[in-house]
Design an enzyme around this catalytic site. Structure first.
Site, mmCIF file in Angstrom:
data_model
loop_
_atom_site.group_PDB
_atom_site.id
_atom_site.type_symbol
_atom_site.label_atom_id
_atom_site.label_comp_id
_atom_site.label_asym_id
_atom_site.label_seq_id
_atom_site.Cartn_x
_atom_site.Cartn_y
_atom_site.Cartn_z
ATOM 1 N N ASP A 52 0.799 -1.228 0.000
ATOM 2 C CA ASP A 52 0.000 0.000 0.000
ATOM 3 C C ASP A 52 0.837 1.286 0.000
ATOM 4 O O ASP A 52 0.282 2.382 0.005
ATOM 5 C CB ASP A 52 -0.927 0.007 1.225
ATOM 6 C CG ASP A 52 -2.011 -1.046 1.086
ATOM 7 O OD1 ASP A 52 -2.238 -1.506 -0.050
ATOM 8 O OD2 ASP A 52 -2.612 -1.403 2.111
ATOM 9 N N HIS A 256 28.693 6.262 -9.935
ATOM 10 C CA HIS A 256 27.321 6.344 -9.423
ATOM 11 C C HIS A 256 27.167 5.630 -8.088
ATOM 12 O O HIS A 256 26.167 4.963 -7.828
ATOM 13 C CB HIS A 256 26.326 5.796 -10.461
ATOM 14 C CG HIS A 256 26.251 6.653 -11.683
ATOM 15 N ND1 HIS A 256 25.787 6.221 -12.896
ATOM 16 C CD2 HIS A 256 26.595 7.952 -11.875
ATOM 17 C CE1 HIS A 256 25.855 7.200 -13.784
ATOM 18 N NE2 HIS A 256 26.347 8.270 -13.186
ATOM 19 N N ASP A 273 28.096 14.497 -4.139
ATOM 20 C CA ASP A 273 27.347 14.985 -5.306
ATOM 21 C C ASP A 273 25.879 14.962 -4.909
ATOM 22 O O ASP A 273 25.277 13.885 -4.807
ATOM 23 C CB ASP A 273 27.623 14.077 -6.515
ATOM 24 C CG ASP A 273 26.958 14.579 -7.805
ATOM 25 O OD1 ASP A 273 26.099 15.483 -7.732
ATOM 26 O OD2 ASP A 273 27.299 14.046 -8.879
ATOM 27 N N ASP A 284 22.561 20.793 -9.008
ATOM 28 C CA ASP A 284 23.454 19.633 -9.129
ATOM 29 C C ASP A 284 24.868 20.095 -8.794
ATOM 30 O O ASP A 284 25.548 20.682 -9.647
ATOM 31 C CB ASP A 284 23.345 19.103 -10.579
ATOM 32 C CG ASP A 284 24.148 17.840 -10.801
ATOM 33 O OD1 ASP A 284 24.701 17.294 -9.837
ATOM 34 O OD2 ASP A 284 24.216 17.403 -11.978
ATOM 35 N N HIS A 364 34.031 10.572 -17.939
ATOM 36 C CA HIS A 364 32.714 11.136 -18.258
ATOM 37 C C HIS A 364 32.878 12.498 -18.931
ATOM 38 O O HIS A 364 33.991 12.999 -19.060
ATOM 39 C CB HIS A 364 31.822 11.213 -17.007
ATOM 40 C CG HIS A 364 32.378 12.068 -15.893
ATOM 41 N ND1 HIS A 364 32.307 13.436 -15.899
ATOM 42 C CD2 HIS A 364 32.998 11.735 -14.733
ATOM 43 C CE1 HIS A 364 32.846 13.898 -14.783
ATOM 44 N NE2 HIS A 364 33.281 12.891 -14.059
ATOM 45 N N HIS A 368 26.205 18.657 -18.621
ATOM 46 C CA HIS A 368 24.923 18.297 -19.251
ATOM 47 C C HIS A 368 23.985 19.473 -19.047
ATOM 48 O O HIS A 368 24.202 20.299 -18.149
ATOM 49 C CB HIS A 368 24.356 17.011 -18.619
ATOM 50 C CG HIS A 368 24.344 17.017 -17.114
ATOM 51 N ND1 HIS A 368 23.359 17.631 -16.377
ATOM 52 C CD2 HIS A 368 25.228 16.522 -16.194
ATOM 53 C CE1 HIS A 368 23.625 17.481 -15.082
ATOM 54 N NE2 HIS A 368 24.751 16.831 -14.934
ATOM 55 N N HIS A 375 19.455 15.700 -15.736
ATOM 56 C CA HIS A 375 20.027 15.617 -17.087
ATOM 57 C C HIS A 375 18.915 16.108 -18.008
ATOM 58 O O HIS A 375 18.075 15.347 -18.459
ATOM 59 C CB HIS A 375 20.448 14.182 -17.425
ATOM 60 C CG HIS A 375 21.620 13.718 -16.605
ATOM 61 N ND1 HIS A 375 22.135 12.460 -16.663
ATOM 62 C CD2 HIS A 375 22.405 14.378 -15.697
ATOM 63 C CE1 HIS A 375 23.168 12.358 -15.841
ATOM 64 N NE2 HIS A 375 23.345 13.511 -15.240
ATOM 65 N N GLU A 398 31.526 20.011 -14.729
ATOM 66 C CA GLU A 398 31.875 19.058 -13.697
ATOM 67 C C GLU A 398 33.013 18.106 -14.060
ATOM 68 O O GLU A 398 32.836 16.890 -14.092
ATOM 69 C CB GLU A 398 30.642 18.242 -13.305
ATOM 70 C CG GLU A 398 29.876 17.621 -14.473
ATOM 71 C CD GLU A 398 28.724 16.732 -13.980
ATOM 72 O OE1 GLU A 398 28.972 15.859 -13.148
ATOM 73 O OE2 GLU A 398 27.579 16.939 -14.440
ATOM 74 N N TYR A 402 39.810 10.421 -11.330
ATOM 75 C CA TYR A 402 39.508 9.268 -10.473
ATOM 76 C C TYR A 402 40.660 8.272 -10.607
ATOM 77 O O TYR A 402 40.845 7.687 -11.681
ATOM 78 C CB TYR A 402 38.184 8.626 -10.897
ATOM 79 C CG TYR A 402 37.067 9.660 -11.066
ATOM 80 C CD1 TYR A 402 36.272 10.042 -9.983
ATOM 81 C CD2 TYR A 402 36.857 10.287 -12.300
ATOM 82 C CE1 TYR A 402 35.289 11.014 -10.124
ATOM 83 C CE2 TYR A 402 35.869 11.257 -12.454
ATOM 84 C CZ TYR A 402 35.096 11.618 -11.372
ATOM 85 O OH TYR A 402 34.121 12.576 -11.519
ATOM 86 N N ARG A 420 35.708 15.292 -8.012
ATOM 87 C CA ARG A 420 34.896 15.983 -9.017
ATOM 88 C C ARG A 420 34.494 17.323 -8.412
ATOM 89 O O ARG A 420 34.222 17.404 -7.204
ATOM 90 C CB ARG A 420 33.651 15.164 -9.385
ATOM 91 C CG ARG A 420 32.730 15.863 -10.389
ATOM 92 C CD ARG A 420 31.741 14.921 -11.082
ATOM 93 N NE ARG A 420 30.771 14.324 -10.180
ATOM 94 C CZ ARG A 420 30.801 13.069 -9.762
ATOM 95 N NH1 ARG A 420 31.775 12.271 -10.161
ATOM 96 N NH2 ARG A 420 29.890 12.610 -8.942
ATOM 97 N N GLU A 422 31.751 20.279 -9.316
ATOM 98 C CA GLU A 422 30.613 20.512 -10.222
ATOM 99 C C GLU A 422 29.837 21.763 -9.822
ATOM 100 O O GLU A 422 29.397 21.889 -8.679
ATOM 101 C CB GLU A 422 29.658 19.307 -10.168
ATOM 102 C CG GLU A 422 28.374 19.504 -10.978
ATOM 103 C CD GLU A 422 27.522 18.248 -11.059
ATOM 104 O OE1 GLU A 422 27.519 17.452 -10.097
ATOM 105 O OE2 GLU A 422 26.837 18.076 -12.091
HETATM 106 N N1 GLY Z 1 24.484 14.030 -10.232
HETATM 107 C C1 GLY Z 1 24.406 13.596 -11.544
HETATM 108 C C2 GLY Z 1 25.367 14.279 -12.379
HETATM 109 O O1 GLY Z 1 26.244 14.948 -11.879
HETATM 110 O O2 GLY Z 1 25.284 14.261 -13.568
HETATM 111 MN MN MN Z 2 25.814 16.689 -13.094
HETATM 112 MN MN MN Z 3 26.131 15.856 -9.938
#
Ligand code: GLY
Ligand code: MN
Ligand code: MN
Length: 453
Positions: A52, A256, A273, A284, A364, A368, A375, A398, A402, A420, A422
């Site tokens: 539920d 991730h 993050d 973000d 990466h 974005h 995103h 960002e 690593y 990172r 960002e």
């Molecule tokens: N937190 C997701 C990204 O940085 O794209």
């Molecule tokens: Mn991001």
């Molecule tokens: Mn992020």
């Protein structure tokens, strides 16, 4: 009352878009649609978590962009030139018994009075009414293939019209994806949207500062996540824009990572993050900080390299530059640094870039689009070419590095360092503005804030 409670109590309500913004968007979309067409957009559906219990409801971004309407079980039809009104909403009927258990509903009256629709009908009557609105329209816009159940429903409505062709009914001959028009609109943020996004960015920046001040060796990663979420909720951001990543030491090298359940160790970095969502707009931010408040020489060296790459990428974020230029700027700085430190080897910088020698350590992209979805929507290429940046576009910047533990090609002193940095930026007339500038990111500023603990 302590100082922070006092500040919270004096806070205004969080920013929210005015209803007229939604009406203006509908008008803008209606004017771009083909004459004699109809657009059909469904709301999101409630999703069961277990038995539920439901997941918190999050409205579909496209639907909310055009309605501001927060309920599930609703469908918007936009019909240019319709005499009895161009914006028609199907939504749940008011019902005291239902509302007693499940909360207030706007009903058809609310859809018109509060949400500015021209016309509204009960969702229970959609199968009777919508085919009549589609009939005679030559083109139907909707997001095909996104929701199987809704695809079938649309086909049922079309078939209901086809079944009546011998009585003179005219089924539509053309189907078109709505995204081309709608997602291009969503890519350019208005001043009102930038105000909400600016506030989401500021709440998120302050949440990161709170985490910096709370961080101590021996804490659990999720305790930093708790500090962040506490600040979001206390400031009216009732949801996170995505699952927070809090990765100490080597965990930062898992892009991730969301388990967030390990002990933060003295001498490690921790990558956070996390971003809040405010009135369906995302922030973000990533910050990487030393668990004990002081960067080691190796951590500092790599951190300052990532920061230089980020500064170069931000400098390349300006109108006239194309989407990939910030990424290219970041890659160049990172490669130069990695070569100098001996982490990669190549005869020249150009060769290191061409051979993508950075990729084991930077896998990466540099950003974005950012908006209602973290995103966000919007094409990155047009006609096969990178899109040129224009004022009002919002994106993240960002870059990262690593170097996982046991990375054999690299000296052990660099192992277990994941970084990172960002920020969220909006392209302006002559450059860009960093919406998340309140979140400290120089070594000196981070160490100063953490020394205040
Ligand atoms: N937190 C997701 C990204 O940085 O794209
Ligand atoms: Mn991001
Ligand atoms: Mn992020």
């Amino acid at each position: 009352m302590n100082e922070s409670t006092e500040k919270l109590e004096s806070r205004k309500l969080p920013a929210k878009l005015p209803m007229k913004e939604y009406a203006a968007r509908r008008q803008r979309l209606l004017r771009q649609m083909a004459p004699n067409s109809i657009a059909i957009l469904p709301s999101a559906s409630l999703k069961i978590r277990n038995r539920d219990a439901e997941y918190p409801f999050r409205q579909d971004s496209d639907f909310y962009y055009l309605t501001g309407f927060p309920e599930p079980e609703a469908v918007l039809a936009l019909i240019p030139g319709r005499e009895h009104g161009e914006a028609v909403l199907f939504c749940k009927e008011r019902n005291p018994e239902f509302e007693l258990w499940n909360g207030r509903l706007a009903g058809q009256e609310g859809a018109v009075e509060v949400y500015g629709m021209d016309d509204a009908f009960p969702i229970a009557d959609i199968d009777e009414i919508l085919p009549g609105l589609i009939e005679g329209r030559s083109k139907v816009y909707y997001a095909m293939g996104r929701d199987e159940k809704f695809d079938r429903q649309v086909m049922d409505w079309i078939n209901a019209i086809r079944a009546k062709v011998r009585s003179g009914a005219q089924p539509p001959g053309e189907f078109a994806a709505l995204e081309h028009l709608l997602h291009d609109m969503r890519l350019y943020k208005s001043p009102a949207e930038l105000k909400v996004m600016g506030e989401a960015a500021e709440i998120t920046a302050q949440a990161h500062i709170r985490a910096m001040k709370a961080c101590r060796p021996g804490m659990l990663e999720y305790q930093l996540e708790a500090e962040i979420n506490y600040h979001f909720l206390m400031n009216g951001a009732r949801a996170s824009a995505y699952n927070a990543i809090v990765g100490g030491g080597d965990n930062a090298c898992i892009l991730h990572y969301t388990e967030n359940d390990q002990v933060l160790r003295d001498g490690d970095l921790v990558l956070i993050d996390a971003g809040c969502e405010l009135d369906h707009y995302a922030a973000d931010i990533t910050r990487t900080i030393p668990v004990n408040g002081k960067f080691s020489p190796e951590q500092r060296t790599l951190y300052e390299l990532v920061l230089s790459a980020q500064e170069a990428a931000i400098a390349a974020t300006k109108p006239g530059n194309h989407w990939n230029q910030p990424h290219e700027a970041a890659v160049r700085v990172l490669c130069e640094g990695l070569l100098k430190l001996g982490i990669i080897q190549a005869p020249s910088l150009e060769e290191a870039i061409a051979q993508e020698l950075y990729r084991p350590f930077y896998m990466h992209r540099t950003g974005h689009w950012l908006g209602m979805d973290v995103h966000d929507v919007g094409d990155y290429k047009i006609g096969g070419e990178w899109r040129v940046l224009e004022p009002g576009m919002v994106m993240t910047v960002e870059p990262g590095l690593y170097i996982a533990a046991n990375c054999e090609s690299v000296e052990p002193r660099w192992w277990g360092i994941g970084i990172r940095i960002e920020d969220d930026v909006v392209v302006t007339k002559d450059g860009c503005q960093v919406l998340t500038a309140s979140a400290p990111k120089t070594v000196a500023d981070i160490e100063r804030i953490m020394a205040e603990r």
